[in-house]
Design a protein around this motif. Structure first.
Motif, short mmCIF file in Angstrom:
data_model
loop_
_atom_site.label_atom_id
_atom_site.label_comp_id
_atom_site.label_asym_id
_atom_site.label_seq_id
_atom_site.Cartn_x
_atom_site.Cartn_y
_atom_site.Cartn_z
N ASP A 23 0.87 -1.17 0.00
CA ASP A 23 0.00 0.00 0.00
C ASP A 23 0.91 1.22 0.00
O ASP A 23 1.54 1.55 1.00
N HIS A 30 3.00 0.28 3.56
CA HIS A 30 2.56 -0.86 4.36
C HIS A 30 2.62 -2.10 3.48
O HIS A 30 2.07 -2.10 2.38
N ARG A 43 3.95 -8.60 7.84
CA ARG A 43 3.05 -7.47 8.08
C ARG A 43 3.90 -6.36 8.65
O ARG A 43 4.28 -6.40 9.84
N LYS A 45 5.39 -2.01 8.35
CA LYS A 45 5.36 -0.62 7.86
C LYS A 45 6.79 -0.15 7.69
O LYS A 45 7.61 -0.28 8.60
N GLN A 100 -12.71 -3.40 7.86
CA GLN A 100 -12.71 -1.96 7.68
C GLN A 100 -11.48 -1.52 6.90
O GLN A 100 -10.48 -2.24 6.82
N LYS A 101 -11.58 -0.34 6.32
CA LYS A 101 -10.47 0.15 5.50
C LYS A 101 -9.36 0.69 6.38
O LYS A 101 -9.55 1.60 7.18
N ASN A 102 -8.19 0.10 6.22
CA ASN A 102 -6.96 0.65 6.78
C ASN A 102 -5.81 0.21 5.89
O ASN A 102 -5.99 -0.58 4.96
N ASP A 103 -4.64 0.71 6.16
CA ASP A 103 -3.51 0.48 5.25
C ASP A 103 -3.12 -0.99 5.17
O ASP A 103 -2.78 -1.49 4.10
N TYR A 104 -3.15 -1.68 6.30
CA TYR A 104 -2.77 -3.10 6.29
C TYR A 104 -3.82 -3.94 5.55
O TYR A 104 -3.46 -4.86 4.80
N ASN A 105 -5.10 -3.65 5.76
CA ASN A 105 -6.14 -4.39 5.03
C ASN A 105 -6.05 -4.11 3.53
O ASN A 105 -6.29 -5.01 2.71
N ASP A 106 -5.71 -2.88 3.17
CA ASP A 106 -5.53 -2.56 1.75
C ASP A 106 -4.37 -3.36 1.16
O ASP A 106 -4.48 -3.92 0.06
#
Length: 359
Positions: A23, A30, A43, A45, A100-106
């Motif tokens: 991401d 990320h 996982r 950053k 939910q949308k967050n950088d890791y899920n993206d």
């Protein structure tokens, strides 16, 4: 770095990755990686400047990223390191995002999307393509700004009860004559504002002319651009814009796919085996689609030349049954498909000989 983050990093050194999703952010990336069984084993950053150092320690695999700013730069960097980068349109990664949308899920959704073999990816652009695309973007912005400046001059004149006939040249020729003849009605302050806008107009003309000359120079040197310009209605602007957008067209299997990408095909909503077609979809590059439609209108303005073209008989028959705007869209689609065929086959356009199977 937390204990969980250190553990994840340690695990990543022990597994072979099937894919990694990135991401891309302005300063921070990320990344999420899957092993061969589809489990998350990475996982993390990272900072943008640490991209090379981090990926040098990872096993080579598929790396997915959304099409966004600097995606082509990241893709070229990772390809040089031995990875298999895939640039994916953002709309194709959304179905894979869970929760939910967050950088890791993206990043996780991007990593899953990168594994799909039938997913259409964006072709990686070279630095030359990005430079040429930037020139077109700057020129388009300046043209839009010039139009806004002209419209503002007209608006201020209308507020003084003065109208000028349509056309930029008409306004240019009569502007100072109007200011001089209506000197008693137009205040000195308003006159000064209008003159200032006219100076902006002249500056924009010079900038646009400079960029246009540079684009023309590139079109005369670039082989693919010269081939494209053999097609009726295609000049330096369209040819360079097309080369900047798709290169040699390897991202498309056939010309109809390129026409669909431009949004020049009917929007489809079919169910139960019953095809329902609407207006053109207007997907893809709006700038390039507009250029092709303008080229079609130029050809339609000269019906005497239609018989010279290989698609002349089709155009004559279609002009009888289609509205001029529909005809322009259909012709733009045909021009786009022929242009793709020229790029892929590496041949110039033969006025009377071109096979429809190729497009």
């Amino acid at each position: 770095m937390t204990t969980k983050g250190n553990a994840t990093r340690a695990k990543s050194d022990q597994f072979q990755f099937s894919s990694i999703g990135i991401d891309i952010g302005k300063d921070v990336f990320h990344i999420v990686g899957f092993d061969q069984e589809g489990k998350i084993v990475l996982r993390r950053k990272i900072k943008r400047f640490a991209l090379v150092d981090v990926f040098e320690k990872l096993p080579r695999c598929i790396v997915g990223m959304e099409a966004c700013l600097s995606a082509h730069f990241v893709s070229r960097t990772l390809r040089k390191m031995g990875f298999q980068p895939r640039i994916i349109p953002a709309k194709y990664t959304k179905p894979f995002v869970k929760g939910q949308k967050n950088d890791y899920n993206d990043a996780e959704g991007i990593a899953e999307a990168a594994l799909r073999p039938n997913l259409k990816c964006v072709s990686e652009k070279t630095q030359e393509q990005l430079d040429l695309q930037a020139m077109h973007q700057v020129r388009s912005r300046l043209v839009s700004r010039r139009t806004a400046t002209i419209n503002q001059i007209r608006a201020f004149l209308i507020e003084q009860g003065i109208t000028v006939r349509t056309g930029a040249q008409a306004l240019r020729k009569s502007l100072f004559a109007i200011l001089q003849s209506r000197e008693d009605e137009i205040s000195p302050r308003m006159s000064s504002i209008i003159v200032g806008l006219y100076e902006d107009w002249l500056w924009l003309d010079k900038r646009i002319e400079s960029l246009t000359k540079e684009i023309d120079k590139i079109a005369t040197v670039e082989v693919n651009c010269r081939r494209l310009m053999s097609l009726p209605g295609i000049g330096p602007i369209i040819s360079t814009a097309m080369v900047a957008a798709i290169g040699t067209g390897e991202a498309f299997d056939r010309g109809r796919d390129f026409g669909a990408w431009l949004g020049l095909v009917p929007r489809q909503f079919s169910t139960g085996g019953k095809p329902i077609l609407g207006r053109i979809s207007k997907r893809g590059s709006r700038y390039l689609r507009t250029l092709f439609v303008q080229a079609a209108h130029v050809i339609l303005m000269r019906p005497k030349n239609w018989e010279k073209f290989s698609f002349g008989p089709w155009l004559q028959q279609a002009s009888v049954r289609l509205h001029k705007n529909k005809l322009a869209a259909a012709l733009a689609n045909k021009l786009a498909r022929i242009a793709w065929s020229i790029l892929r086959n590496g041949k110039t356009f033969d006025t009377h000989q071109i096979t429809t199977s190729a497009i």
